[in-house]
Design a protein around this motif. Structure first.
Motif, PDB file in Angstrom:
ATOM      1  N   HIS A  49       0.830  -1.206   0.000  1.00  0.00           N
ATOM      2  CA  HIS A  49       0.000   0.000   0.000  1.00  0.00           C
ATOM      3  C   HIS A  49       0.868   1.261   0.000  1.00  0.00           C
ATOM      4  CE1 HIS A  49      -4.048  -1.619   0.365  1.00  0.00           C
ATOM      5  NE2 HIS A  49      -3.607  -2.498   1.251  1.00  0.00           N
ATOM      6  N   ILE A  50       1.950   1.247   0.777  1.00  0.00           N
ATOM      7  CA  ILE A  50       2.845   2.407   0.830  1.00  0.00           C
ATOM      8  C   ILE A  50       3.465   2.667  -0.541  1.00  0.00           C
ATOM      9  CG2 ILE A  50       5.053   3.227   1.763  1.00  0.00           C
ATOM     10  CD1 ILE A  50       4.204   1.934   4.436  1.00  0.00           C
ATOM     11  N   ASN A  52       2.208   1.932  -3.416  1.00  0.00           N
ATOM     12  CA  ASN A  52       1.146   2.481  -4.253  1.00  0.00           C
ATOM     13  C   ASN A  52       0.897   3.951  -3.924  1.00  0.00           C
ATOM     14  OD1 ASN A  52      -0.987   2.506  -6.157  1.00  0.00           O
ATOM     15  ND2 ASN A  52      -2.455   2.023  -4.562  1.00  0.00           N
ATOM     16  N   LEU A  53       0.871   4.287  -2.642  1.00  0.00           N
ATOM     17  CA  LEU A  53       0.654   5.674  -2.228  1.00  0.00           C
ATOM     18  C   LEU A  53       1.799   6.583  -2.695  1.00  0.00           C
ATOM     19  CD1 LEU A  53      -0.729   5.056   1.363  1.00  0.00           C
ATOM     20  CD2 LEU A  53      -1.984   6.077  -0.547  1.00  0.00           C
ATOM     21  N   ARG A  54       3.015   6.079  -2.647  1.00  0.00           N
ATOM     22  CA  ARG A  54       4.163   6.866  -3.135  1.00  0.00           C
ATOM     23  C   ARG A  54       4.042   7.133  -4.635  1.00  0.00           C
ATOM     24  NH1 ARG A  54       8.341   3.507   0.328  1.00  0.00           N
ATOM     25  NH2 ARG A  54       8.357   4.797   2.194  1.00  0.00           N
ATOM     26  N   LEU A  56       1.312   7.229  -6.368  1.00  0.00           N
ATOM     27  CA  LEU A  56       0.229   8.189  -6.562  1.00  0.00           C
ATOM     28  C   LEU A  56       0.662   9.606  -6.200  1.00  0.00           C
ATOM     29  CD1 LEU A  56      -2.756   6.038  -5.280  1.00  0.00           C
ATOM     30  CD2 LEU A  56      -2.397   6.840  -7.617  1.00  0.00           C
ATOM     31  N   MET A  57       1.496   9.737  -5.172  1.00  0.00           N
ATOM     32  CA  MET A  57       2.014  11.067  -4.830  1.00  0.00           C
ATOM     33  C   MET A  57       2.861  11.628  -5.965  1.00  0.00           C
ATOM     34  SD  MET A  57       0.909  12.446  -2.121  1.00  0.00           S
ATOM     35  CE  MET A  57       2.027  13.811  -2.161  1.00  0.00           C
ATOM     36  N   PHE A  79      -5.775   8.462  -4.794  1.00  0.00           N
ATOM     37  CA  PHE A  79      -4.977   8.513  -3.575  1.00  0.00           C
ATOM     38  C   PHE A  79      -5.869   8.329  -2.347  1.00  0.00           C
ATOM     39  CE2 PHE A  79      -2.907  10.598  -0.018  1.00  0.00           C
ATOM     40  CZ  PHE A  79      -1.627  10.075  -0.086  1.00  0.00           C
ATOM     41  N   ASP A  80      -7.008   9.021  -2.337  1.00  0.00           N
ATOM     42  CA  ASP A  80      -7.939   8.885  -1.207  1.00  0.00           C
ATOM     43  C   ASP A  80      -8.433   7.450  -1.060  1.00  0.00           C
ATOM     44  OD1 ASP A  80      -7.720  11.534  -0.482  1.00  0.00           O
ATOM     45  OD2 ASP A  80      -9.547  12.159  -1.516  1.00  0.00           O
ATOM     46  N   ALA A  82      -6.872   4.728  -2.099  1.00  0.00           N
ATOM     47  CA  ALA A  82      -5.746   3.900  -1.657  1.00  0.00           C
ATOM     48  C   ALA A  82      -5.479   4.102  -0.167  1.00  0.00           C
ATOM     49  CB  ALA A  82      -4.503   4.234  -2.474  1.00  0.00           C
ATOM     50  N   LEU A  83      -5.607   5.330   0.295  1.00  0.00           N
ATOM     51  CA  LEU A  83      -5.410   5.611   1.712  1.00  0.00           C
ATOM     52  C   LEU A  83      -6.481   4.939   2.565  1.00  0.00           C
ATOM     53  CD1 LEU A  83      -3.523   7.194   3.577  1.00  0.00           C
ATOM     54  CD2 LEU A  83      -5.063   9.147   3.334  1.00  0.00           C
ATOM     55  N   TYR A  86      -5.421   1.479   3.038  1.00  0.00           N
ATOM     56  CA  TYR A  86      -4.195   1.326   3.835  1.00  0.00           C
ATOM     57  C   TYR A  86      -4.461   1.440   5.337  1.00  0.00           C
ATOM     58  CZ  TYR A  86       0.385   2.556   5.771  1.00  0.00           C
ATOM     59  OH  TYR A  86       1.518   2.605   6.530  1.00  0.00           O
TER      60      TYR A  86
END
Length: 100
Positions: A49-50, A52-54, A56-57, A79-80, A82-83, A86
């Motif tokens: 998940h991290i 993926n979030l990176r 997306l950032m 991003f929302d 995915a968060l 997570y």
């Protein structure tokens, strides 16, 4: 009980449940029998998940740099989402940590 249902219906399980959701459910089921193994599974899932979030950032920053409001809006929504996926993983991992 949940483990039995998933085991009895493996064909439907993989058809209807996304892989990351299945991994989360599997770790939840495992936490009573083996908290250490469940913690490890949550950690692996959290790392996915991290990553993926990176990514997306990076996409959000690219969209801002390019002043592409449509891409920015879509990526912020992704991003929302995915968060939201997570946070339960981290909270489940924290629960195991606190009870150990």
């Amino acid at each position: 009980m949940a483990a039995d249902v998933l085991a009895e219906n493996t064909d439907l399980t993989f058809k209807c449940i996304p892989e990351e959701d299945f991994e989360y459910i599997d770790a939840l089921i495992l936490q009573n029998a083996s908290p250490e193994e469940a913690f490890r599974k949550f950690e692996e899932l959290g790392n996915k998940h991290i990553d993926n979030l990176r990514n997306l950032m990076r996409e959000i920053n690219d969209a801002r740099t390019n002043r592409d409001s449509d891409a920015l809006r879509k990526t912020l929504k992704d991003f929302d989402e995915a968060l939201e996926k997570y946070i339960p993983v981290v909270m489940s991992q924290a629960k195991i940590y606190w009870t150990m």
